[in-house]
Enzyme design. Structure first.
Site, short mmCIF file in Angstrom:
data_model
loop_
_atom_site.label_atom_id
_atom_site.label_comp_id
_atom_site.label_asym_id
_atom_site.label_seq_id
_atom_site.Cartn_x
_atom_site.Cartn_y
_atom_site.Cartn_z
N ILE A 161 0.92 -1.05 0.09
CA ILE A 161 -0.03 0.09 0.03
C ILE A 161 0.97 1.29 0.00
O ILE A 161 0.65 2.22 -0.63
CB ILE A 161 -0.76 -0.04 1.32
CG1 ILE A 161 -2.07 -1.12 1.03
CG2 ILE A 161 -1.58 1.32 1.58
CD1 ILE A 161 -2.71 -1.43 2.48
N TYR B 154 -0.38 -7.72 17.07
CA TYR B 154 -0.77 -6.69 15.87
C TYR B 154 -1.98 -5.92 16.03
O TYR B 154 -2.08 -4.73 15.71
CB TYR B 154 -1.08 -7.79 14.72
CG TYR B 154 -1.18 -6.96 13.31
CD1 TYR B 154 -0.35 -6.27 12.70
CD2 TYR B 154 -2.59 -6.73 12.90
CE1 TYR B 154 -0.56 -5.43 11.66
CE2 TYR B 154 -2.70 -6.20 11.67
CZ TYR B 154 -2.00 -5.32 11.04
OH TYR B 154 -1.89 -4.78 10.05
N THR C 117 -1.28 -7.92 0.25
CA THR C 117 0.06 -7.56 0.70
C THR C 117 0.59 -8.71 1.50
O THR C 117 -0.17 -9.54 1.93
CB THR C 117 0.15 -6.37 1.17
OG1 THR C 117 -0.38 -6.50 2.61
CG2 THR C 117 -0.69 -5.32 0.61
#
Length: 270
Positions: free
Chosen positions: A20, A172, A200
């Protein structure tokens, strides 16, 4: 999405060497912005700039490369000093660099859990240090590239480095919740955005299939456009403003997170 020119804008994109971040840099540059591409190493940043020059009509003078390994906070400080010295008028900071938390609990040389540092603390420090350079002109802003997974997260105030109980998904999610909460800080105009589940390196945390990085980047670039009015502290799910997790809207949580972050990056909490 509006395709107005961004030729007067200077934008720093962290993590601009792939995914991104690379596509965000590409779209900004194609619309005329001066783009500061950050990579973990100088070689990666230069290679990213060379790819853009080779595959677009972007002028080389629009691209400036910087490097800093966010697993080392002293490198973040050096990056901030460099950017501020060379670009004292910064219109937009895109806090995009991120990693998936590793399977095993990992601590940086600074003593922080690696995902919490790379995904949040480094961006917190960078934003604070660049605050004087970030323009107060209309449209000046910080865009935090967050994640819908912030809704599943919780900040372990007494153990933010998760030394007692660690899972990669929880680590995360905590880092993304912190980044989303940080957008509500009143020192700078900021928003956070979930760009969509993209194909990704982070995809395995979400699903088996995702949209292209270019599609996700378009949701980031839109928020960099001064023609797009934003609400300070707002959270966007792709192109739509929605309510974030409740914790991200609480003043008490914002203040508590700032205090914790100041402590962890060895800044004065005053």
């Amino acid at each position: 999405m509006s395709y107005s020119t961004l030729s007067s804008r200077t934008v720093l994109v962290t993590g601009a060497t792939s995914g991104i971040g690379q596509e965000t840099a590409r779209q900004l540059a194609e619309r005329g912005a001066t783009v500061l591409l950050h990579g973990r190493t100088a070689e990666e940043a230069r290679a990213a700039a060379d790819r853009l020059i080779a595959t677009t009509d972007v002028e080389p003078r629009q691209l400036h490369t910087y490097s800093a390994d966010f697993a080392h906070l002293d490198k973040v400080e050096t990056l901030a000093r460099q950017v501020a010295a060379e670009h004292p008028h910064l219109d937009v900071l895109v806090n995009n660099a991120g990693i998936a938390a590793p399977e095993r609990h990992t601590v940086t040389a600074d003593g922080n859990e690696v995902a919490f540092q790379v995904n949040f603390l480094a961006h917190y420090l960078l934003t604070c240090l660049l605050e004087p350079a970030l323009t107060s002109d209309p449209g000046g802003r910080v865009v935090n590239v967050s994640s819908a997974l912030h809704r599943t997260g919780s900040i372990q105030w007494s153990d933010p480095n998760r030394t007692r109980r660690y899972t990669r998904v929880a680590a995360y999610a905590q880092s993304q919740l912190a980044l989303t909460v940080f957008a509500a800080d009143q020192r700078v105009t900021a928003v956070s955005v979930h760009p969509g589940v993209c194909d990704t390196a982070l995809l395995p945390l979400y699903a088996h299939k995702g949209i292209s990085p270019a599609e996700g980047a378009a949701n980031v670039v839109r928020l960099c456009d001064p023609a797009v009015e934003i609400v300070n502290g707002a959270y966007y799910d792709r192109a739509t403003r929605v309510e974030p997790a409740q914790a991200a809207t609480e003043d008490r949580t914002v203040k508590r997170l700032n205090k914790l972050a100041d402590l962890l990056v060895s800044r004065s909490a005053a």
